[in-house]
Design a protein around this motif. Structure first.
Motif, PDB file in Angstrom:
ATOM      1  N   UNK A 189       0.852  -1.188   0.000  1.00 21.39           N
ATOM      2  CA  UNK A 189       0.000   0.000   0.000  1.00 21.39           C
ATOM      3  C   UNK A 189       0.886   1.236   0.000  1.00 21.39           C
ATOM      4  N   UNK A 190       0.671   2.109  -0.956  1.00 15.36           N
ATOM      5  CA  UNK A 190       1.485   3.312  -1.054  1.00 15.36           C
ATOM      6  C   UNK A 190       1.025   4.352  -0.050  1.00 15.36           C
ATOM      7  N   UNK A 191       1.999   5.005   0.558  1.00 16.93           N
ATOM      8  CA  UNK A 191       1.718   6.124   1.443  1.00 16.93           C
ATOM      9  C   UNK A 191       1.644   7.395   0.617  1.00 16.93           C
ATOM     10  N   UNK A 192       1.072   8.459   1.161  1.00 20.82           N
ATOM     11  CA  UNK A 192       0.988   9.718   0.409  1.00 20.82           C
ATOM     12  C   UNK A 192       2.362  10.159  -0.094  1.00 20.82           C
ATOM     13  N   UNK A 193       2.439  10.497  -1.366  1.00 16.17           N
ATOM     14  CA  UNK A 193       3.687  10.964  -1.963  1.00 16.17           C
ATOM     15  C   UNK A 193       4.540   9.874  -2.564  1.00 16.17           C
ATOM     16  N   UNK A 194       4.253   8.612  -2.246  1.00 11.48           N
ATOM     17  CA  UNK A 194       5.057   7.513  -2.772  1.00 11.48           C
ATOM     18  C   UNK A 194       4.570   7.088  -4.159  1.00 11.48           C
ATOM     19  N   UNK A 195       5.404   6.322  -4.829  1.00 15.19           N
ATOM     20  CA  UNK A 195       5.045   5.760  -6.122  1.00 15.19           C
ATOM     21  C   UNK A 195       5.751   4.442  -6.318  1.00 15.19           C
ATOM     22  N   UNK A 196       5.645   3.896  -7.518  1.00  8.05           N
ATOM     23  CA  UNK A 196       6.308   2.644  -7.855  1.00  8.05           C
ATOM     24  C   UNK A 196       6.999   2.788  -9.198  1.00  8.05           C
ATOM     25  N   UNK A 197       8.124   2.123  -9.327  1.00  5.02           N
ATOM     26  CA  UNK A 197       8.806   1.993 -10.605  1.00  5.02           C
ATOM     27  C   UNK A 197       8.838   0.516 -10.956  1.00  5.02           C
TER      28      UNK A 197
END
Length: 342
Positions: A189-197
């Protein structure tokens, strides 16, 4: 042996193999630097192995040829054993040559029985231990670099720290590789401001996935907008809109190297060592290895081929990597400290 088969020697077969590499390069428009490296390795194979008739290349001869590179022969330039990576590249090319030689109809040669059982692991040397302890960037060094970097240079820094990628991977990244919204299909689960590559390493087809720190996300958004101005889907483009990584060039990574050298020049009076960009990924990988183990560190570096594509059974390993990346961001918090903070 039929009338079409050439009664030939090892060196003649290597010359034919080099011609095959040339044909593949022209047909596939592959990296010029990679092609030149492979051609150089073929020349080195000719210099290091006797020009035996092909029918004399028995199992024992194959063992000796492979063992020559496993044992890391002495370099004529340095007088020291060649690097482990050099030995591995040469050994891999030799194995590819044997595979081609067995299947081509130009020559009559079959791999001897038990060829596949010949050991191929490159020997480790005591001197390798000192290499692992070579000078690295400290968080203080990284903070200085980050403060003086342009936005493009900062993204290079972030991707090297956050994802352990080098210039070759950075230069191939597309904006579509970046995921900024968690739609429930990812491993954490992504937190605010995070992303994935999410990225497939080009040479090994290894699937990689990294959680992106907020700083990395912000910079990728900036580069994405910049790329749109040049109608490019690549993350890294020059000020003229050209790709910073150019496979067609003999120096494909020149754009990244110039950016990095300019940044090192800007901080040369502040005690930052003149190390290559790859030193960042190696240093951060070691931080992950100490705290989370070798398997997670290898995933961070993209060395662990867990799965050829995204699928359910890789959820747990990548979740562990993403947790490690959050820990790593906490360890490197000083790098991103606000310049104006008291």
């Amino acid at each position: 042996m039929n009338d079409q088969t050439e009664p030939s020697t090892l060196h003649e077969a290597l010359d034919a193999y080099a011609q095959r590499l040339m044909s593949e390069h022209k047909a596939e428009h592959s990296s010029l630097a990679t092609f030149q490296t492979r051609q150089l390795i073929v020349r080195q194979l000719k210099e290091n192995h006797d020009d035996l008739p092909l029918h004399e290349i028995t199992l024992d001869v194959c063992v000796d040829m492979i063992g020559h590179w496993r044992d890391r022969p002495t370099s004529a330039k340095t007088g020291k054993p060649i690097a482990s990576s050099t030995a591995q590249r040469t050994l891999s090319e030799l194995i590819r040559f044997f595979g081609w030689l067995e299947t081509t109809d130009r020559f009559e040669w079959s791999a001897p029985s038990h060829f596949g059982q010949i050991p191929r692991r490159v020997r480790r040397l005591e001197s390798d231990r000192s290499v692992s302890q070579r000078e690295m960037f400290t968080p203080e060094h990284l903070a200085i670099l980050y403060r003086h970097a342009t936005s493009t240079q900062r993204l290079m820094l972030c991707l090297a720290m956050n994802c352990g990628v080098g210039a070759a991977e950075m230069g191939r990244l597309k904006t579509s590789d970046i995921i900024l919204d968690d739609d429930g299909h990812f491993v954490i689960d992504l937190l605010p401001g995070e992303g994935l590559l999410r990225f497939m390493r080009p040479q090994t087809d290894t699937y990689c996935e990294w959680l992106l720190w907020p700083e990395t996300v912000e910079l990728t958004q900036w580069e994405t907008t910049r790329g749109e101005d040049f109608d490019s889907d690549l993350l890294f483009v020059s000020d003229s809109g050209n790709p910073m990584w150019r496979d067609s060039s003999s120096q494909p990574g020149a754009g990244f190297r110039h950016q990095w050298q300019r940044l090192l020049k800007a901080v040369e009076d502040q005690g930052v060592p003149r190390l290559p960009l790859t030193a960042i990924r190696k240093g951060t990988a070691e931080r992950i290895r100490r705290k989370h183990g070798d398997v997670i560190a290898r995933m961070y570096l993209g060395h662990s081929a867990t799965c050829p594509s995204f699928c359910d059974y890789v959820r747990k390993p990548f979740s562990l990597l993403h947790v490690a990346l959050r820990d790593l961001r906490a360890e490197l918090a000083s790098v991103f400290r606000d310049d104006n903070a008291s």
